[in-house]
Design a protein around this motif. Sequence first.
Motif, PDB file in Angstrom:
ATOM      1  N   GLU A   1       0.737  -1.206  -0.044  1.00  0.00           N
ATOM      2  CA  GLU A   1       0.142  -0.042   0.010  1.00  0.00           C
ATOM      3  C   GLU A   1       1.002   1.216  -0.048  1.00  0.00           C
ATOM      4  OE1 GLU A   1      -3.427   2.197   2.663  1.00  0.00           O
ATOM      5  OE2 GLU A   1      -2.686   0.120   3.274  1.00  0.00           O
ATOM      6  N   TRP A   2       0.702   2.051  -0.686  1.00  0.00           N
ATOM      7  CA  TRP A   2       1.494   3.286  -1.086  1.00  0.00           C
ATOM      8  C   TRP A   2       0.608   4.563  -0.824  1.00  0.00           C
ATOM      9  CZ3 TRP A   2       6.049   1.721  -2.757  1.00  0.00           C
ATOM     10  CH2 TRP A   2       6.153   0.408  -3.456  1.00  0.00           C
ATOM     11  N   THR A   3       0.924   5.251   0.459  1.00  0.00           N
ATOM     12  CA  THR A   3       0.185   5.975   1.125  1.00  0.00           C
ATOM     13  C   THR A   3       0.827   7.678   0.937  1.00  0.00           C
ATOM     14  OG1 THR A   3      -0.790   4.639   2.683  1.00  0.00           O
ATOM     15  CG2 THR A   3      -1.084   7.158   3.071  1.00  0.00           C
TER      16      THR A   3
ATOM     17  N   ASP B   1       4.387   6.673   1.986  1.00  0.00           N
ATOM     18  CA  ASP B   1       4.618   5.645   3.098  1.00  0.00           C
ATOM     19  C   ASP B   1       4.199   4.283   2.455  1.00  0.00           C
ATOM     20  OD1 ASP B   1       6.021   6.984   4.761  1.00  0.00           O
ATOM     21  OD2 ASP B   1       4.199   7.499   5.964  1.00  0.00           O
TER      22      ASP B   1
ATOM     23  N   SER C   1       3.414   0.240   3.086  1.00  0.00           N
ATOM     24  CA  SER C   1       2.851  -0.446   4.116  1.00  0.00           C
ATOM     25  C   SER C   1       2.749  -2.010   3.560  1.00  0.00           C
ATOM     26  CB  SER C   1       1.566  -0.132   4.647  1.00  0.00           C
ATOM     27  OG  SER C   1       1.633   1.285   5.405  1.00  0.00           O
TER      28      SER C   1
ATOM     29  N   GLU D   1       0.668  -5.622   4.611  1.00  0.00           N
ATOM     30  CA  GLU D   1      -0.101  -6.359   5.890  1.00  0.00           C
ATOM     31  C   GLU D   1      -0.318  -5.447   6.750  1.00  0.00           C
ATOM     32  OE1 GLU D   1       2.004  -9.987   6.363  1.00  0.00           O
ATOM     33  OE2 GLU D   1       1.251 -10.830   4.712  1.00  0.00           O
ATOM     34  N   GLY D   2      -0.607  -4.091   6.680  1.00  0.00           N
ATOM     35  CA  GLY D   2      -0.955  -3.131   7.721  1.00  0.00           C
ATOM     36  C   GLY D   2       0.214  -2.436   8.611  1.00  0.00           C
ATOM     37  N   GLU D   3       1.450  -2.669   8.147  1.00  0.00           N
ATOM     38  CA  GLU D   3       2.759  -2.447   8.854  1.00  0.00           C
ATOM     39  C   GLU D   3       3.332  -1.483   7.858  1.00  0.00           C
ATOM     40  OE1 GLU D   3       6.922  -3.992  10.810  1.00  0.00           O
ATOM     41  OE2 GLU D   3       5.373  -5.396  10.059  1.00  0.00           O
ATOM     42  N   ARG D   4       3.705  -0.288   8.336  1.00  0.00           N
ATOM     43  CA  ARG D   4       4.805   0.679   7.522  1.00  0.00           C
ATOM     44  C   ARG D   4       6.097   0.001   7.474  1.00  0.00           C
ATOM     45  NH1 ARG D   4       5.629   6.887   8.801  1.00  0.00           N
ATOM     46  NH2 ARG D   4       6.799   5.904  10.616  1.00  0.00           N
ATOM     47  N   ILE D   5       6.641  -0.040   6.271  1.00  0.00           N
ATOM     48  CA  ILE D   5       7.821  -0.956   6.039  1.00  0.00           C
ATOM     49  C   ILE D   5       8.884  -0.134   5.286  1.00  0.00           C
ATOM     50  CG2 ILE D   5       6.911  -3.207   6.184  1.00  0.00           C
ATOM     51  CD1 ILE D   5       7.262  -3.214   3.054  1.00  0.00           C
TER      52      ILE D   5
ATOM     53  N   ARG E   1       9.376   4.187   3.252  1.00  0.00           N
ATOM     54  CA  ARG E   1       9.108   5.488   2.656  1.00  0.00           C
ATOM     55  C   ARG E   1       9.914   5.747   1.378  1.00  0.00           C
ATOM     56  NH1 ARG E   1       8.266  11.170   5.860  1.00  0.00           N
ATOM     57  NH2 ARG E   1       6.367   9.769   6.353  1.00  0.00           N
TER      58      ARG E   1
ATOM     59  N   ARG F   1      13.977  -5.239   5.624  1.00  0.00           N
ATOM     60  CA  ARG F   1      13.261  -5.688   6.977  1.00  0.00           C
ATOM     61  C   ARG F   1      14.187  -6.750   7.642  1.00  0.00           C
ATOM     62  NH1 ARG F   1       7.758  -7.519   5.369  1.00  0.00           N
ATOM     63  NH2 ARG F   1       8.951  -8.000   3.263  1.00  0.00           N
TER      64      ARG F   1
END
Length: 641
Positions: free
Chosen positions: A356-358, A376, A378, A380-384, A386, A452
């Motif tokens: 997901e690109w926010t 940002d 993300s 699976e709901g976690e920001r990883i 930018r 990560r």
Amino acid sequence: MTTEPTHLPLPLESDWLDWVGARGEQQLALARSLVEGLRSDPPKEPVEVLRVWNDAQTALSNAASVGSLFSEVHPDEAVRERAEAVAQQVQKLDTDLGLDTGLYAVLAGLDASGLDADASRVLERTLRDFRRSGVDQDEPTRDRLRELGERAILLSQEFSKNIREDVRSIKVTPDRLAGLPQDWVDAHPVGDDGLVTVTTDYPDVVPFRTFAHDAAARRDLVTQFLTIAWPANDRVLQEIFAVRREHAALLGYASWADYDAEVKMIGSGKAIGEFVDRITELSTASAERDKAVLLERLRQDRPDATDIDGADTSYYAELVRKEQLAVDAQQVRTYFPFESVRQGLLDVTGRLFGLEWTPVAREDARTWHEEVATYDVSFEGERIGRIHLDLHPREGKYKHAAQFDLARGVAGTQLAEGVLVCNFNRGLMEHDEVVTLFHEFGHLVHHVLAGRTEWVRFSGVATEWDFVEAPSQMLEEWAWDADVLATFARNADGETIPADLVRAMRRADDFGKGYDARTQMFYAALSYDFHVHETDDLTARLRELMERYSVFPYLSGTHMQCHFGHLDGYSSAYYTYMWSLVIAKDMFSAFDHGDLFDPEVAGAYRDKVLAQGGRRDAADLVEDFLGRPYTFDAYAAWLAE
């Protein structure tokens, strides 16, 4: 430690000059402090020693990112120069650490028996780095290697700066713009002198050499483009090659190519030459067939033509595609307005990789220029991570297309932050530019997904350097798929790009792939030969290699080596692009071409290749994904189609 993004100053603030210097000095001081602790009082547990070393390498990487990125993209020359100074300090410290016998003794004395696979790999690769730095040489040799390392960074910066700042141009009367798209003409108003200025920046030179009917004007502009940074960089290159030759010789290697290839998939300098010759042989029949078509079309306009060179190839290739293959690039570009392409790329990669690109508001992102877009990332709901997209040309900015690090991701320590630096039109894009954007974005995805890991050594695009292009080359395939393009490619009337047009585009793209491969092998031979054989006249040697490997003749009066930036960054390893393409074609064969978003295959590729970073050898990552070792088969079949 923090997992928040890097806190940057606001655009155009004077704080940037101080921030760049302070960020670099802070991270360098942290690296020095951590290393001094390792020397004087190392932890008792081997894994803890490696973790301190990891923290030091993370700090050094952060300082390096500041230097390499902002020396190329910041609009303020003073900030660019401050960043260059940071990069010089980074290189000096990195060289000093690699030659530090006391530090080496601490790391070489570790008992690796209790380490897990990742930590063992960190230690093994670190000790290899020390050996390749010359830590086991005598003191005079180490001193000379230190001098060479410091000289190398200065030459690299001079080479890049000469390219960045030498924007050339021609001036033509408005009637000589015939053939160019109307939006391009509208963006180039007539000056007070009654002439239109056309520069060597990509948004000018690419459409002009492709569409301008005026052959003399095309030749003038292409000649200017191929003489950027001449003659200054001819001298710089000779010094760069001399430094590299001496460096390799001091460490006992026959050539820089042998030294450089030791840590790549290819393994040896000799294998580079063999690979170049193999691809040359594979592509010759296709190259000669398609060149003959170009020459035949040229002779319709110039009956006495005996050959076709770089001033005419793009123009006549476009005519062949339009007249014989029913693809008009000027019609195609109407489906690719920049803003739609950028959003479409985010949507496609988000769906493909589960990302997901926010968008981040400019005041929160605090970028270096108002045109930089920040997101940002993300999973699976976690920001990883930018990302920052700096995609349009401006004065003093890097002239090509590349992904730069702002921060390499380390689990629990810092987010992965990457920057995409390109030079695209702000309006309609050529489809080739769309493909380039997908390609470069592939590096950015790789950087974030592999950010990560516990060990900075394996973070991001940390595989062998002749594999790093493969994931990006594979992502290009999504820019050629009709169903994928239909999700974002629309013209001003809202009409979706027709599937039959996309199919025709693919057929047209196949035209010329043989002579493109031969051109790539000319570039690869150039980068290899310049690092293996000393020559007093680089242009003369370029002409010899071009005659041997390219199917097109040398364009009189040009010196393309002077702005061939890969001679610095890739040194003797430009073969990387074709080597990676062989692997990319093989990896792509695992996907269902009728459904490029198949979540099972895409997820396996994401997790087994991209997310691994440098944790395993590239050949092992590919074999894990494919279920077999990679082969030339898919590439050879594609070339023969």
